[in-house]
Design a protein around this motif. Structure first.
Motif, PDB file in Angstrom:
ATOM      1  N   GLY A   3     -13.365   2.037   3.749  1.00 27.72           N
ATOM      2  CA  GLY A   3     -12.042   2.622   3.621  1.00 27.72           C
ATOM      3  C   GLY A   3     -11.019   1.920   4.509  1.00 27.72           C
ATOM      4  O   GLY A   3      -9.858   1.745   4.123  1.00 27.72           O
ATOM      5  N   ALA A   4     -11.430   1.505   5.691  1.00 31.53           N
ATOM      6  CA  ALA A   4     -10.526   0.770   6.575  1.00 31.53           C
ATOM      7  C   ALA A   4     -10.092  -0.539   5.929  1.00 31.53           C
ATOM      8  O   ALA A   4      -8.914  -0.930   5.994  1.00 31.53           O
ATOM      9  CB  ALA A   4     -11.217   0.500   7.916  1.00 31.53           C
ATOM     10  N   ALA A   5     -11.033  -1.227   5.267  1.00 25.60           N
ATOM     11  CA  ALA A   5     -10.701  -2.477   4.580  1.00 25.60           C
ATOM     12  C   ALA A   5      -9.759  -2.221   3.413  1.00 25.60           C
ATOM     13  O   ALA A   5      -8.817  -2.990   3.169  1.00 25.60           O
ATOM     14  CB  ALA A   5     -11.975  -3.163   4.097  1.00 25.60           C
ATOM     15  N   SER A   6      -9.982  -1.135   2.679  1.00 24.21           N
ATOM     16  CA  SER A   6      -9.131  -0.821   1.534  1.00 24.21           C
ATOM     17  C   SER A   6      -7.710  -0.478   1.964  1.00 24.21           C
ATOM     18  O   SER A   6      -6.731  -0.909   1.329  1.00 24.21           O
ATOM     19  CB  SER A   6      -9.733   0.349   0.745  1.00 24.21           C
ATOM     20  OG  SER A   6     -10.941  -0.027   0.129  1.00 24.21           O
ATOM     21  N   LEU A   7      -7.578   0.283   3.045  1.00 26.08           N
ATOM     22  CA  LEU A   7      -6.241   0.632   3.539  1.00 26.08           C
ATOM     23  C   LEU A   7      -5.474  -0.610   3.971  1.00 26.08           C
ATOM     24  O   LEU A   7      -4.299  -0.796   3.626  1.00 26.08           O
ATOM     25  CB  LEU A   7      -6.354   1.622   4.694  1.00 26.08           C
ATOM     26  CG  LEU A   7      -6.721   3.062   4.329  1.00 26.08           C
ATOM     27  CD1 LEU A   7      -7.011   3.873   5.589  1.00 26.08           C
ATOM     28  CD2 LEU A   7      -5.592   3.722   3.534  1.00 26.08           C
ATOM     29  N   LEU A   8      -6.136  -1.468   4.738  1.00 20.19           N
ATOM     30  CA  LEU A   8      -5.482  -2.687   5.200  1.00 20.19           C
ATOM     31  C   LEU A   8      -5.127  -3.591   4.026  1.00 20.19           C
ATOM     32  O   LEU A   8      -4.009  -4.119   3.938  1.00 20.19           O
ATOM     33  CB  LEU A   8      -6.390  -3.426   6.182  1.00 20.19           C
ATOM     34  CG  LEU A   8      -5.864  -4.769   6.719  1.00 20.19           C
ATOM     35  CD1 LEU A   8      -4.532  -4.587   7.440  1.00 20.19           C
ATOM     36  CD2 LEU A   8      -6.902  -5.402   7.644  1.00 20.19           C
ATOM     37  N   GLY A   9      -6.062  -3.758   3.109  1.00 21.25           N
ATOM     38  CA  GLY A   9      -5.814  -4.611   1.951  1.00 21.25           C
ATOM     39  C   GLY A   9      -4.701  -4.082   1.065  1.00 21.25           C
ATOM     40  O   GLY A   9      -3.852  -4.843   0.594  1.00 21.25           O
ATOM     41  N   GLY A  10      -4.690  -2.765   0.822  1.00 22.32           N
ATOM     42  CA  GLY A  10      -3.639  -2.185  -0.007  1.00 22.32           C
ATOM     43  C   GLY A  10      -2.262  -2.378   0.592  1.00 22.32           C
ATOM     44  O   GLY A  10      -1.287  -2.657  -0.119  1.00 22.32           O
ATOM     45  N   PHE A  11      -2.165  -2.244   1.917  1.00 19.47           N
ATOM     46  CA  PHE A  11      -0.881  -2.448   2.593  1.00 19.47           C
ATOM     47  C   PHE A  11      -0.415  -3.897   2.451  1.00 19.47           C
ATOM     48  O   PHE A  11       0.741  -4.164   2.110  1.00 19.47           O
ATOM     49  CB  PHE A  11      -1.011  -2.082   4.073  1.00 19.47           C
ATOM     50  CG  PHE A  11       0.234  -2.352   4.874  1.00 19.47           C
ATOM     51  CD1 PHE A  11       1.294  -1.459   4.850  1.00 19.47           C
ATOM     52  CD2 PHE A  11       0.341  -3.499   5.648  1.00 19.47           C
ATOM     53  CE1 PHE A  11       2.452  -1.713   5.579  1.00 19.47           C
ATOM     54  CE2 PHE A  11       1.490  -3.762   6.381  1.00 19.47           C
ATOM     55  CZ  PHE A  11       2.547  -2.851   6.346  1.00 19.47           C
ATOM     56  N   VAL A  12      -1.324  -4.843   2.695  1.00 17.94           N
ATOM     57  CA  VAL A  12      -0.966  -6.258   2.591  1.00 17.94           C
ATOM     58  C   VAL A  12      -0.559  -6.600   1.157  1.00 17.94           C
ATOM     59  O   VAL A  12       0.437  -7.311   0.924  1.00 17.94           O
ATOM     60  CB  VAL A  12      -2.132  -7.150   3.053  1.00 17.94           C
ATOM     61  CG1 VAL A  12      -1.848  -8.618   2.759  1.00 17.94           C
ATOM     62  CG2 VAL A  12      -2.392  -6.951   4.544  1.00 17.94           C
ATOM     63  N   GLY A  13      -1.309  -6.099   0.183  1.00 13.56           N
ATOM     64  CA  GLY A  13      -0.992  -6.384  -1.209  1.00 13.56           C
ATOM     65  C   GLY A  13       0.375  -5.846  -1.619  1.00 13.56           C
ATOM     66  O   GLY A  13       1.121  -6.504  -2.347  1.00 13.56           O
TER      67      GLY A  13
END
Length: 253
Positions: free
Chosen positions: A78-88
């Motif tokens: 979930g931490a990876a998904s949150l960070l990735g979604g923000f960057v995207g």
């Protein structure tokens, strides 16, 4: 917006919500629908993302039984998904989409191959795990989820296919439980991207509301259908949607 347009967008939301619950790629229904009615691409993409958030949340809720015992996995990825979604989401608002869109079909087709090879890969992974390899895929898997989150925040079509391809190839677990985890991670990606869009981008709130209502109903219905599919049938759905998504994206590029 007339009645026909509103009905078409709402129906697209229902179909997208159901597809997202089972495998992902619901954006490939709603996004082209909005383009067909003349919405500019970025406005369509942003409004679509915001509208699909309730749908992916309802799909995650529909799979709540399969989420039991996955807390550690969800916190880690979930931490990876949150960070990735923000960057995207930031990339969507700052960069042109031509270069990123060009590689998306390759990523989706690679995921489809991984899904087809899942039983054989799982047997291979079990042998590795008995030899001491990590059941969560280690850092490469975390980075893969991060990359998928970047893509999901940027456009979102078939991020579920990519996640399921990676999960099926690497993680030791039932396909339905992996699909439940996929729904949670997709909701995190869409949710954080929606927060960015609401804060700084223009959104057509009528469109977002129609898609939200439709995708919520579709997500709940799709979760019930997806749970009843046997693993082989579910792999077939994933591959069919993935190949279709690739063909559509290639045709649009």
């Amino acid at each position: 917006m007339d009645v026909v347009e509103a009905a078409a967008i709402g129906a697209a939301g229902i179909a997208a919500g159901g597809m997202n619950a089972v495998v992902g790629s619901g954006t490939l229904i709603t996004f082209p629908t909005l383009l067909a009615f003349g919405y500019p691409p970025v406005l369509a993409n942003v409004s679509n993302n915001v509208g699909l958030v309730p749908g992916v949340l309802s799909a995650a809720y529909g799979y709540r039984r399969e989420l039991r015992g996955q807390r550690r996995r969800l916190l880690r990825f979930g931490a990876a998904s949150l960070l990735g979604g923000f960057v995207g989401a930031v990339l969507l608002l700052r960069l042109p989409d031509a270069a990123f869109r060009a590689i998306v079909p390759v990523l989706i087709l690679t995921a489809c191959v991984l899904v087809l090879l899942q039983p054989r890969l799982n047997r291979w992974m079990k042998r590795r795990q008995r030899a001491g390899s990590r059941a969560d895929g280690g850092v490469p898997m975390w980075l893969g989820v991060l990359g998928t989150g970047v893509y999901g925040g940027y456009f979102g079509a078939a991020q579920g296919v990519l996640l399921m391809g990676m999960f099926g190839a690497v993680l030791r677990d039932d396909l339905q439980r992996l699909n439940a985890a996929k729904n949670v991670l997709a909701s995190l990606v869409n949710g954080v991207a929606a927060i960015v869009f609401i804060a700084v981008a223009d959104i057509d709130w009528t469109v977002a509301a129609l898609i939200a209502a439709g995708s919520t109903a579709g997500g709940l219905a799709g979760a019930r259908l997806g749970r009843r599919l046997p693993p082989a049938a579910m792999r077939g759905v994933i591959v069919t949607v993935g190949v279709t998504a690739s063909a559509l994206l290639i045709a649009r590029s």
